[in-house]
Design an enzyme around this catalytic site. Sequence first.
Site, PDB file in Angstrom:
ATOM      1  N   GLU A   3     -21.498 -55.904  11.761  1.00  0.00           N
ATOM      2  CA  GLU A   3     -21.043 -54.920  10.789  1.00  0.00           C
ATOM      3  C   GLU A   3     -19.943 -55.591   9.988  1.00  0.00           C
ATOM      4  OE1 GLU A   3     -21.071 -50.946  11.868  1.00  0.00           O
ATOM      5  OE2 GLU A   3     -22.351 -51.230  13.596  1.00  0.00           O
ATOM      6  N   LYS A  51     -21.518 -57.432   4.107  1.00  0.00           N
ATOM      7  CA  LYS A  51     -21.978 -58.207   5.254  1.00  0.00           C
ATOM      8  C   LYS A  51     -22.402 -59.613   4.836  1.00  0.00           C
ATOM      9  CE  LYS A  51     -24.053 -54.184   7.106  1.00  0.00           C
ATOM     10  NZ  LYS A  51     -25.187 -53.752   7.920  1.00  0.00           N
ATOM     11  N   ASN A 165     -25.061 -50.082  11.950  1.00  0.00           N
ATOM     12  CA  ASN A 165     -25.626 -48.974  12.703  1.00  0.00           C
ATOM     13  C   ASN A 165     -24.668 -48.351  13.719  1.00  0.00           C
ATOM     14  OD1 ASN A 165     -27.930 -47.371  12.906  1.00  0.00           O
ATOM     15  ND2 ASN A 165     -28.386 -48.304  14.887  1.00  0.00           N
TER      16      ASN A 165
END
Length: 269
Positions: A3, A51, A165
């Site tokens: 992340e 990212k 996520n």
Amino acid sequence: MPEGDTVWQAARRLHDALAGQVLIRSDLRVPRFATADLTGRTVLDVTPRGKHLLTRVEGGLTLHSHLRMDGSWRVYPHGQRWNGGPAHQIRAILGNADRTAVGYRLPVLELMRTTDEDRAVGHLGPDLLGPDWDPRLALANLLKDPARPLGEALLDQRNLAGIGNIFKSELCFLLGVTPWLPVGELPADRSAKLPVLARKLLESNRERPVRNTTGRRGQDLFVYGRARRPCLRCRTPVRLADQGDGSRERPTYWCPTCQPGPAPFTPRR
Ligand SMILES: [Zn+2]
């Protein structure tokens, strides 16, 4: 799954090892750039953007990489054994007189002109850990498609960059709504809090080796990875179901008591 906070840590490790030093080793093991040679050039800086990682090198060049699911950059002092994976998974090697950076399993690796960086990262929304962070724009982007489930909108890096996520599930928990709630139905007090909370989560985790959203030791996450275990707030068993647009399903966790709102009829387990 890296992340924004993981990528930020990787960028800092690379920056500390490479910036300001001349490369004496350069090996890009992807067919398109196999003959590119960066030796003799000084690395200017390594910057995370969402990212993505941008390694800028003297002469107006940028090495763009993305870690996706399981890529990583490791830094080794001379003489230390490389342990990031088997040799055939190495995609890039950049070394100076002191250290060697080795990129493993990088699904994206391309050399581009620094002036063309927008081609790689120009589609990204405001970066939660970047100097361009703009909470209003991030929220406006999220709300552009009001029918879209909140969890999917949060993962779309065109809205805001940096949430993966894990933080998706944790953020929905902190907002007290399910990841399936259409973003347009977020109560006003919650949508006002969203960008602030998201940034706080990433900022407080960028220096931490273990991701923590609860502020408690030994109980690092509220719901992610905790299917069927009791919710840390109300003891209701945490639920797990897939969420996605049909092309890419992601395991998604929520507490049915703390997070009212729409949810899939049959949880995965
Ligand atoms: Zn709960």
